[in-house]
Design an enzyme around this catalytic site. Sequence first.
Site, short mmCIF file in Angstrom:
data_model
loop_
_atom_site.label_atom_id
_atom_site.label_comp_id
_atom_site.label_asym_id
_atom_site.label_seq_id
_atom_site.Cartn_x
_atom_site.Cartn_y
_atom_site.Cartn_z
N GLU A 9 0.81 -1.22 0.00
CA GLU A 9 0.00 0.00 0.00
C GLU A 9 0.84 1.26 0.00
O GLU A 9 2.08 1.20 0.10
CB GLU A 9 -0.91 0.02 1.23
CG GLU A 9 -0.12 0.03 2.55
CD GLU A 9 -0.99 0.09 3.81
OE1 GLU A 9 -2.18 -0.26 3.75
OE2 GLU A 9 -0.43 0.47 4.85
N HIS A 51 0.29 5.69 1.31
CA HIS A 51 -0.56 6.68 1.95
C HIS A 51 0.28 7.89 2.32
O HIS A 51 1.52 7.83 2.28
CB HIS A 51 -1.26 6.09 3.18
CG HIS A 51 -0.41 5.17 4.00
ND1 HIS A 51 0.72 5.59 4.66
CD2 HIS A 51 -0.49 3.83 4.25
CE1 HIS A 51 1.28 4.57 5.29
NE2 HIS A 51 0.57 3.46 5.05
N HIS A 103 5.11 5.84 8.45
CA HIS A 103 5.24 4.70 9.36
C HIS A 103 6.60 4.75 10.06
O HIS A 103 7.62 5.00 9.43
CB HIS A 103 5.23 3.36 8.58
CG HIS A 103 3.88 2.85 8.24
ND1 HIS A 103 2.85 2.76 9.15
CD2 HIS A 103 3.38 2.35 7.09
CE1 HIS A 103 1.79 2.24 8.55
NE2 HIS A 103 2.08 2.00 7.31
N HIS A 147 4.91 0.21 0.30
CA HIS A 147 5.60 -0.61 1.30
C HIS A 147 4.80 -1.86 1.61
O HIS A 147 3.58 -1.91 1.43
CB HIS A 147 5.85 0.19 2.59
CG HIS A 147 4.58 0.76 3.17
ND1 HIS A 147 4.02 1.90 2.69
CD2 HIS A 147 3.78 0.32 4.16
CE1 HIS A 147 2.91 2.16 3.36
NE2 HIS A 147 2.73 1.20 4.26
N CYS A 162 4.46 -0.57 15.12
CA CYS A 162 4.27 0.43 14.06
C CYS A 162 3.53 1.63 14.65
O CYS A 162 2.46 1.49 15.21
CB CYS A 162 3.48 -0.18 12.91
SG CYS A 162 3.14 1.01 11.60
#
Lengths: 162, 162
Positions: free
Chosen positions: B65, B67, B71, B105, B119
């Site tokens: 994904e 975004h 992270h 990632h 995370c």
Amino acid sequence: MQKRILAKTAAGWEGVAPEGYVPGERTAVVRHTLVGERKAAPSDPGPANELRYFEVPPGAVTRLEKHEHEHFVIVGEGVGHAIVGVDVREVRRHDVVYVAPWEPHQFVNRGSETFGFFCIVTADRDVSQTLDAAELARLLASPAGAFADPFGAPPPRPKPVA
Amino acid sequence: MQKRILAKTAAGWEGVAPEGYVPGERTAVVRHTLVGERKAAPSDPGPANELRYFEVPPGAVTRLEKHEHEHFVIVGEGVGHAIVGVDVREVRRHDVVYVAPWEPHQFVNRGSETFGFFCIVTADRDVSQTLDAAELARLLASPAGAFADPFGAPPPRPKPVA
């Protein structure tokens, strides 16, 4: 350029030079700045958070302090005591500690091995403050008082100028 | 009420019920939400970040994904492969991975034991997106393509309504 993948080594992390607790200052606590860096202004480029790893040698402590920004802590090694507010608890590997805004906190190593933890903070953050007299009296009178060391680490330094 | 100190147990963390990768959905990946929760609006009360721990069983993957939110990943256990952009690297305990905004990632477990990682993400965040055709083609043609599994995890779900 911020590295994307940082491998753990015996001494720390690949490509990361250990520093003092306060960068540039000689202290018992060792700091590894893994991702990001402190921002002087929110609009500065770079990661929104800063990820650090602190190694606290036997007998040493982090600063007893408070601030508006939050701490997200993950214990990496050893055994320590986490003080949050007037609570204290023994913590060890992969225990998690959350410090909310303005909560007094300190990490204490009464063990015989290095106590180490990851700590994430926002990159644009307020300066740490020492506790006022009433907060300190309340803390010292609580169970956490048996572990707290108000003068065990260097005092806060001013925020870098933008 | 957000707990301040969460002790690690054999099965997870004291007081934290394991969930599916996407809460409420049955998936191979197990999620432990340790601090905070997703916010529907930035002004919602609670921690500014959310700290989760994901357990990826042998053969499983997290979503491939991208975004806008970042992270901050710390490996907790096992051996996995971290794909960031078109790079891939084997990672193990206390290796650190930073995923910058919009970088594709995925975390992949080709090992024989559970691969687990912490995370941290901002609590108010955008919805994950799948890669577009050009991004996917580029990734699959790169060294990371040998590890990527574009359909190995459930697709993103819409952001909760404020």
